[in-house]
Design a protein around this motif. Sequence first.
Motif, short mmCIF file in Angstrom:
data_model
loop_
_atom_site.label_atom_id
_atom_site.label_comp_id
_atom_site.label_asym_id
_atom_site.label_seq_id
_atom_site.Cartn_x
_atom_site.Cartn_y
_atom_site.Cartn_z
N LYS A 139 0.85 -1.26 0.17
CA LYS A 139 0.08 -0.05 -0.06
C LYS A 139 0.93 1.34 0.00
O LYS A 139 1.94 1.13 0.56
CB LYS A 139 -0.96 0.03 1.18
CG LYS A 139 -1.93 -1.24 1.27
CD LYS A 139 -2.73 -1.09 2.26
CE LYS A 139 -3.75 -2.30 2.27
NZ LYS A 139 -4.46 -2.55 3.56
N VAL A 140 0.30 2.31 -0.61
CA VAL A 140 0.98 3.92 -0.41
C VAL A 140 0.38 4.27 0.58
O VAL A 140 -0.75 4.78 0.56
CB VAL A 140 0.92 4.45 -2.09
CG1 VAL A 140 1.71 5.78 -1.94
CG2 VAL A 140 1.50 3.42 -3.10
N SER A 141 1.19 4.92 1.72
CA SER A 141 0.84 5.60 2.67
C SER A 141 1.04 7.23 2.12
O SER A 141 2.21 7.41 1.62
CB SER A 141 1.46 5.70 3.84
OG SER A 141 1.05 4.03 4.45
N ILE A 142 0.21 8.16 2.54
CA ILE A 142 0.43 9.47 2.16
C ILE A 142 0.64 10.28 3.44
O ILE A 142 -0.09 10.34 4.19
CB ILE A 142 -0.73 10.03 1.33
CG1 ILE A 142 -1.09 9.28 0.08
CG2 ILE A 142 -0.51 11.41 1.12
CD1 ILE A 142 0.19 9.34 -1.02
N ILE A 143 1.46 11.15 3.60
CA ILE A 143 1.84 12.11 4.71
C ILE A 143 1.46 13.53 4.17
O ILE A 143 2.12 13.85 3.20
CB ILE A 143 2.98 12.03 5.33
CG1 ILE A 143 3.35 10.49 5.58
CG2 ILE A 143 3.27 12.83 6.48
CD1 ILE A 143 2.76 9.91 6.70
N GLU A 144 0.29 14.10 4.49
CA GLU A 144 -0.08 15.43 3.97
C GLU A 144 1.12 16.44 4.40
O GLU A 144 1.68 16.43 5.55
CB GLU A 144 -1.31 15.71 4.34
CG GLU A 144 -2.48 14.72 3.91
CD GLU A 144 -3.65 15.50 4.42
OE1 GLU A 144 -4.06 16.55 4.12
OE2 GLU A 144 -4.71 14.59 4.61
N ALA A 145 1.15 17.45 3.33
CA ALA A 145 2.04 18.70 3.78
C ALA A 145 1.17 19.47 4.76
O ALA A 145 -0.08 19.44 4.42
CB ALA A 145 2.17 19.38 2.54
N ILE A 146 1.70 20.18 5.74
CA ILE A 146 0.79 21.08 6.51
C ILE A 146 0.87 22.56 5.92
O ILE A 146 1.90 22.86 5.30
CB ILE A 146 1.68 21.15 7.98
CG1 ILE A 146 1.82 19.60 8.77
CG2 ILE A 146 0.89 21.97 8.91
CD1 ILE A 146 2.52 19.42 9.80
#
Length: 159
Positions: A139-146
């Motif tokens: 799976k691809v995890s996404i860490i959002e930009a703040i």
Amino acid sequence: MGIVLRAAAAYWILLLAVRLIGRRTASQMAPFDLIVLFLFGGSAITSVLGTDHSLTAAYTAICTIGIMHIFVSWAKARSIRVEHLIDGTPVVIFEKGQWHERRMRWLRLQEQDVLAACRQRGLRGMHQVRYAIAERDGKVSIIEAIEGDSDVEREASAQ
């Protein structure tokens, strides 16, 4: 005894083959990927059982494969190196506005796979992403930009 040895060998060969194929999860697999996995299993069982199609032979093969799986699970729990070898490690494929193309080629991932993960998170594009990580399970995890994240804004404006 021959069935036990062939089943153990088939387990290790299939484990290696699955690791070489890549990290796609069943939900991300194309029909071709599933066909390849079924063919692997069919080929392995034919070589394990040979001409012996008895219930005892099948049971012996199943038990051997189960024991091999328990052994691998035990080894993974006791050694981080074995765990990384068997399951892999998370890989950063997008970082602060930059694609890691070499890593993506190695994992056989495309930008569209990452964009799909973004859409599933409700994001409109990569400008809203600080990191994208290919997890061990595919799976691809996404860490959002703040918001106000200067590194991401700087990288996005440079492109």
